[in-house]
Scaffold this active site. Sequence first.
Site, PDB file in Angstrom:
ATOM      1  N   SER A 199       1.764  -5.948   4.109  1.00 10.59           N
ATOM      2  CA  SER A 199       1.453  -6.274   5.507  1.00 10.59           C
ATOM      3  C   SER A 199       0.005  -6.736   5.654  1.00 10.59           C
ATOM      4  O   SER A 199      -0.334  -7.444   6.588  1.00 10.59           O
ATOM      5  CB  SER A 199       1.658  -5.030   6.378  1.00 10.59           C
ATOM      6  OG  SER A 199       0.815  -3.987   5.908  1.00 10.59           O
ATOM      7  N   TYR A 252       2.734  -2.387   9.618  1.00 10.96           N
ATOM      8  CA  TYR A 252       4.160  -2.064   9.489  1.00 10.96           C
ATOM      9  C   TYR A 252       4.439  -0.598   9.825  1.00 10.96           C
ATOM     10  O   TYR A 252       5.522  -0.257  10.277  1.00 10.96           O
ATOM     11  CB  TYR A 252       4.632  -2.314   8.051  1.00 10.96           C
ATOM     12  CG  TYR A 252       4.918  -3.757   7.701  1.00 10.96           C
ATOM     13  CD1 TYR A 252       4.740  -4.784   8.622  1.00 10.96           C
ATOM     14  CD2 TYR A 252       5.379  -4.089   6.427  1.00 10.96           C
ATOM     15  CE1 TYR A 252       5.003  -6.097   8.284  1.00 10.96           C
ATOM     16  CE2 TYR A 252       5.662  -5.402   6.083  1.00 10.96           C
ATOM     17  CZ  TYR A 252       5.465  -6.401   7.009  1.00 10.96           C
ATOM     18  OH  TYR A 252       5.738  -7.705   6.664  1.00 10.96           O
ATOM     19  N   GLY A 253       3.460   0.262   9.541  1.00 12.67           N
ATOM     20  CA  GLY A 253       3.708   1.706   9.575  1.00 12.67           C
ATOM     21  C   GLY A 253       4.085   2.265  10.929  1.00 12.67           C
ATOM     22  O   GLY A 253       4.660   3.346  11.019  1.00 12.67           O
ATOM     23  N   CYS A 293       3.929  -2.625  -1.062  1.00 16.20           N
ATOM     24  CA  CYS A 293       3.872  -1.921   0.221  1.00 16.20           C
ATOM     25  C   CYS A 293       4.951  -0.853   0.204  1.00 16.20           C
ATOM     26  O   CYS A 293       6.134  -1.175   0.040  1.00 16.20           O
ATOM     27  CB  CYS A 293       4.128  -2.923   1.347  1.00 16.20           C
ATOM     28  SG  CYS A 293       4.293  -2.181   2.980  1.00 16.20           S
ATOM     29  N   ASN A 294       4.549   0.391   0.374  1.00 13.83           N
ATOM     30  CA  ASN A 294       5.535   1.482   0.382  1.00 13.83           C
ATOM     31  C   ASN A 294       6.462   1.388   1.586  1.00 13.83           C
ATOM     32  O   ASN A 294       7.657   1.656   1.476  1.00 13.83           O
ATOM     33  CB  ASN A 294       4.824   2.842   0.443  1.00 13.83           C
ATOM     34  CG  ASN A 294       4.114   3.194  -0.848  1.00 13.83           C
ATOM     35  OD1 ASN A 294       4.631   3.935  -1.675  1.00 13.83           O
ATOM     36  ND2 ASN A 294       2.921   2.664  -1.027  1.00 13.83           N
ATOM     37  N   THR A 295       5.908   1.037   2.740  1.00 16.98           N
ATOM     38  CA  THR A 295       6.720   0.988   3.956  1.00 16.98           C
ATOM     39  C   THR A 295       7.837  -0.038   3.811  1.00 16.98           C
ATOM     40  O   THR A 295       9.016   0.262   4.037  1.00 16.98           O
ATOM     41  CB  THR A 295       5.833   0.639   5.176  1.00 16.98           C
ATOM     42  OG1 THR A 295       4.667   1.461   5.165  1.00 16.98           O
ATOM     43  CG2 THR A 295       6.578   0.839   6.471  1.00 16.98           C
ATOM     44  N   CYS A 324       0.771   4.893   0.459  1.00 17.43           N
ATOM     45  CA  CYS A 324       0.534   3.644   1.190  1.00 17.43           C
ATOM     46  C   CYS A 324      -0.455   2.885   0.332  1.00 17.43           C
ATOM     47  O   CYS A 324      -1.479   3.458  -0.087  1.00 17.43           O
ATOM     48  CB  CYS A 324      -0.064   3.919   2.566  1.00 17.43           C
ATOM     49  SG  CYS A 324      -0.653   2.417   3.392  1.00 17.43           S
ATOM     50  N   THR A 325      -0.168   1.621   0.062  1.00 17.90           N
ATOM     51  CA  THR A 325      -1.032   0.885  -0.863  1.00 17.90           C
ATOM     52  C   THR A 325      -2.433   0.637  -0.298  1.00 17.90           C
ATOM     53  O   THR A 325      -3.355   0.319  -1.041  1.00 17.90           O
ATOM     54  CB  THR A 325      -0.381  -0.452  -1.269  1.00 17.90           C
ATOM     55  OG1 THR A 325      -0.022  -1.179  -0.079  1.00 17.90           O
ATOM     56  CG2 THR A 325       0.854  -0.212  -2.132  1.00 17.90           C
ATOM     57  N   HIS A 326      -2.590   0.797   1.011  1.00 20.05           N
ATOM     58  CA  HIS A 326      -3.940   0.668   1.577  1.00 20.05           C
ATOM     59  C   HIS A 326      -4.862   1.816   1.140  1.00 20.05           C
ATOM     60  O   HIS A 326      -6.084   1.652   1.108  1.00 20.05           O
ATOM     61  CB  HIS A 326      -3.888   0.673   3.114  1.00 20.05           C
ATOM     62  CG  HIS A 326      -3.572  -0.657   3.719  1.00 20.05           C
ATOM     63  ND1 HIS A 326      -2.315  -1.227   3.681  1.00 20.05           N
ATOM     64  CD2 HIS A 326      -4.360  -1.548   4.394  1.00 20.05           C
ATOM     65  CE1 HIS A 326      -2.336  -2.383   4.312  1.00 20.05           C
ATOM     66  NE2 HIS A 326      -3.569  -2.614   4.755  1.00 20.05           N
TER      67      HIS A 326
END
Length: 260
Positions: A12, A43-44, A75-77, A189-191
Site C-alpha cells: 500500500s 489498507y489496515g 504487505c501482510n494486510t 506489517c511490512t511498514h
Amino acid sequence: MSDARPILFFDSGVGGLSVVAPTRALLPHAPIVYAADSAGFPYGTRAESEIAARVPALLGRLVERYRPRLAVIACNTASTIALPAVRAALDVPVVGTVPAIKPAALMSVSRVIGVLGTEATVRQPYVDDLAARFAGDCLVLRHGSAALVELAEAKLARAAPAPAAVAQALAGLFHQPGGDRIDVVVNACTHFPLLGDELAAAAPAGVRFVDGGPGIARRIASLTAGQDWAKGPDVLVFTRLGEHERRVAAGLDFARVESL
Ligand code: DGL
C-alpha cells in the site's frame, strides 16, 4: 541471453521496502519494480471486501505493464486477505507475506508472543490459524496500529517519529493482560521494520522483534535459482504521485519514478 524481467513488489505504501532490502542483499543484480498503492493507502483500516476487490485488479494491471518474472505481495494486510485471489488472477508466481509467528514461537522462551500488525491483519482468521499451528503452547497477544504505519510513511518522507507516539502504540500490546511477559514481537506489517530502531528503543529491555522480510528474500532467491538477470533501471511506481510520494522517492535508490 540475459533476462530483463523484473521482480515486482507490491504494498500500500513504503512498507514493502523492508522486503526489498533483504532481497537486494541476496540478489544484487535483480531488476526491481516497486509498486505502492498510494491512492488506496492505508489498507489496515479498510474493510476486507475493499482490499479483496482492489488488490487483484491492481496487480493484474501491474503485471500487464511490467511483465515481471515473479510478483511479491510485500504487505501482510493484502496477503492475509487477497493472496489466493491474486494467485488465481495472475499467470506469474506470487509470493505472499504472512506474519512470522512460526519463527517467533521458535525464539520465545517466555511462551508469550506479541503480534503487531494493522487492525485488518490482526483480526484475520489466517492469524488464528498460524497461532494454532505454530504457537499452540504460547499466549499470542495481538495489537493493530494505524499510527505506526503513518509514522513509518512519515519517516521515509524525512519526518522523525516522535518517541512518545511509538511508545503509545506499543503500550496497546504490552499493557494487555500477560503483555509484561512478551519476549518476542512479530512485526506483522511490512511498514514496522522501517521503525526498527524506534521500536527497539520503546520496547521493554530484552524484547526481540522478528519479521518476514529475510525469509521472503530467501524464498524469492530459491524460486529464481538458476535464472539470468539483466540489471535494468529499478522503477518506483505509485497509484497516486503527489507531494508525499515525491519526497519519499527523493530519498530512495530507484532510477525511474512513474504513476500507474
Ligand atoms: N504494509 C502493510 C502491511 O504489511 C499495510 C499498511 C497499511 O496500508 O495499513 O500490512
